[in-house]
Design a protein around this motif. Sequence first.
Motif, short mmCIF file in Angstrom:
data_model
loop_
_atom_site.label_atom_id
_atom_site.label_comp_id
_atom_site.label_asym_id
_atom_site.label_seq_id
_atom_site.Cartn_x
_atom_site.Cartn_y
_atom_site.Cartn_z
N GLN A 1 0.81 -1.22 0.00
CA GLN A 1 0.00 0.00 0.00
C GLN A 1 0.84 1.27 0.00
OE1 GLN A 1 -3.12 -0.02 2.93
NE2 GLN A 1 -3.48 -2.21 2.68
N ASP A 2 2.15 1.12 -0.19
CA ASP A 2 3.07 2.25 -0.24
C ASP A 2 2.94 3.15 1.00
OD1 ASP A 2 5.18 3.56 -1.48
OD2 ASP A 2 3.84 5.02 -2.43
N ALA A 3 2.90 2.52 2.17
CA ALA A 3 2.80 3.26 3.42
C ALA A 3 4.07 4.08 3.64
CB ALA A 3 2.60 2.31 4.59
N LYS A 4 3.90 5.25 4.24
CA LYS A 4 5.02 6.13 4.54
C LYS A 4 5.43 5.91 5.98
CE LYS A 4 7.84 8.85 2.84
NZ LYS A 4 8.73 8.30 1.85
N VAL A 5 6.72 5.71 6.23
CA VAL A 5 7.24 5.50 7.57
C VAL A 5 7.74 6.83 8.12
CG1 VAL A 5 8.94 4.29 8.98
CG2 VAL A 5 7.91 3.14 7.00
N ILE A 6 7.23 7.21 9.29
CA ILE A 6 7.62 8.45 9.95
C ILE A 6 8.35 8.06 11.24
CG2 ILE A 6 6.86 10.65 10.92
CD1 ILE A 6 6.14 10.27 7.93
N LYS B 1 -1.77 12.73 3.96
CA LYS B 1 -2.92 12.64 4.86
C LYS B 1 -3.83 11.45 4.57
CE LYS B 1 -3.67 16.86 7.20
NZ LYS B 1 -4.63 17.74 7.77
N ALA B 2 -3.98 11.08 3.30
CA ALA B 2 -4.89 9.99 2.95
C ALA B 2 -4.19 8.64 2.83
CB ALA B 2 -5.60 10.31 1.63
N SER B 3 -2.86 8.63 2.80
CA SER B 3 -2.16 7.35 2.66
C SER B 3 -1.79 6.76 4.02
CB SER B 3 -0.90 7.50 1.80
OG SER B 3 -0.30 8.73 1.95
N PRO B 4 -1.53 5.46 4.05
CA PRO B 4 -1.16 4.82 5.33
C PRO B 4 0.17 5.37 5.85
CG PRO B 4 -1.61 3.17 3.63
CD PRO B 4 -1.61 4.50 2.96
N ILE B 5 0.21 5.61 7.14
CA ILE B 5 1.41 6.12 7.79
C ILE B 5 1.76 5.18 8.94
CG2 ILE B 5 2.35 7.99 9.20
CD1 ILE B 5 0.70 9.92 7.55
N ILE B 6 3.05 4.84 9.03
CA ILE B 6 3.55 4.00 10.11
C ILE B 6 4.48 4.85 10.97
CG2 ILE B 6 4.85 1.92 10.72
CD1 ILE B 6 4.08 0.85 7.90
N MET B 7 4.14 5.00 12.23
CA MET B 7 4.93 5.79 13.17
C MET B 7 5.92 4.87 13.90
SD MET B 7 3.54 8.70 12.57
CE MET B 7 4.16 9.78 13.84
N ALA C 1 12.40 6.12 5.35
CA ALA C 1 11.65 6.75 6.44
C ALA C 1 11.94 8.25 6.47
CB ALA C 1 12.02 6.13 7.77
N LEU C 2 10.94 9.02 6.89
CA LEU C 2 11.11 10.46 7.10
C LEU C 2 11.31 10.70 8.58
CD1 LEU C 2 8.21 11.88 4.91
CD2 LEU C 2 10.63 11.88 4.36
N ASN C 3 12.21 11.62 8.92
CA ASN C 3 12.45 11.95 10.31
C ASN C 3 11.66 13.20 10.68
OD1 ASN C 3 14.97 13.35 12.33
ND2 ASN C 3 13.71 11.65 12.91
N VAL C 4 10.66 13.03 11.53
CA VAL C 4 9.88 14.14 12.05
C VAL C 4 9.82 13.95 13.57
CG1 VAL C 4 7.67 15.36 11.99
CG2 VAL C 4 8.47 14.17 9.94
N PRO C 5 10.72 14.61 14.31
CA PRO C 5 10.76 14.42 15.76
C PRO C 5 9.42 14.76 16.43
CG PRO C 5 12.69 15.60 15.01
CD PRO C 5 11.75 15.52 13.84
N LEU C 6 9.19 14.14 17.56
CA LEU C 6 7.94 14.34 18.30
C LEU C 6 7.72 15.82 18.62
CD1 LEU C 6 5.49 13.12 19.77
CD2 LEU C 6 6.94 12.88 21.78
N SER C 7 8.78 16.55 18.89
CA SER C 7 8.63 17.98 19.21
C SER C 7 7.99 18.74 18.05
CB SER C 7 9.99 18.59 19.56
OG SER C 7 10.90 18.42 18.49
N GLU C 8 8.33 18.38 16.81
CA GLU C 8 7.72 19.04 15.65
C GLU C 8 6.24 18.66 15.52
OE1 GLU C 8 9.92 18.52 12.02
OE2 GLU C 8 11.81 19.06 12.98
#
Length: 144
Positions: free
Chosen positions: A52-57, A93-99, A73-80
């Motif tokens: 499903q081409d999920a994006k890993v954050i 926003k509409a695609s699956p995201i894995i945190m 994976a994209l790096n987006v720290p919790l503070s951001e």
Amino acid sequence: MQEYIEFLKANPMLSLAWIGLFIGLIVSVFKSSISKVSTIDHQQATLLINKQDAKVIDVREKAEFKKGHIVDALNVPLSEIKNNQLSALEKFKASPIIMVCNAGMVSSQASQLMVKAGFESVHNLKGGMGEWQSSNLPVTKSKK
């Protein structure tokens, strides 16, 4: 039944602790059942990424991220995420995201914030990078 009552009278602090733990367990189960965030293991995450081409954050700090992270994976720290600095993620926003975090606890909090920000399909990786690496799944290092 009489023995329980005697125990409660003889040990009020211990009894209150047990009642508190029981209430905490009930609240936790209730929250997880109504949560829009699903917890997935590394096998389910791999399927989501591949099918499903999920994006890993990755919500870890930049130094930890550079030491090793899931491929692409994209790096987006919790503070951001807490400061609602999610402009780089708006297109997902509409695609699956894995945190992802180190153990799955911080990313759980980040997942809840992502749902509040309007992301539709948010998943939390159970065990985080620790479990990912112990399963010998691919990890890459940043040079930046």
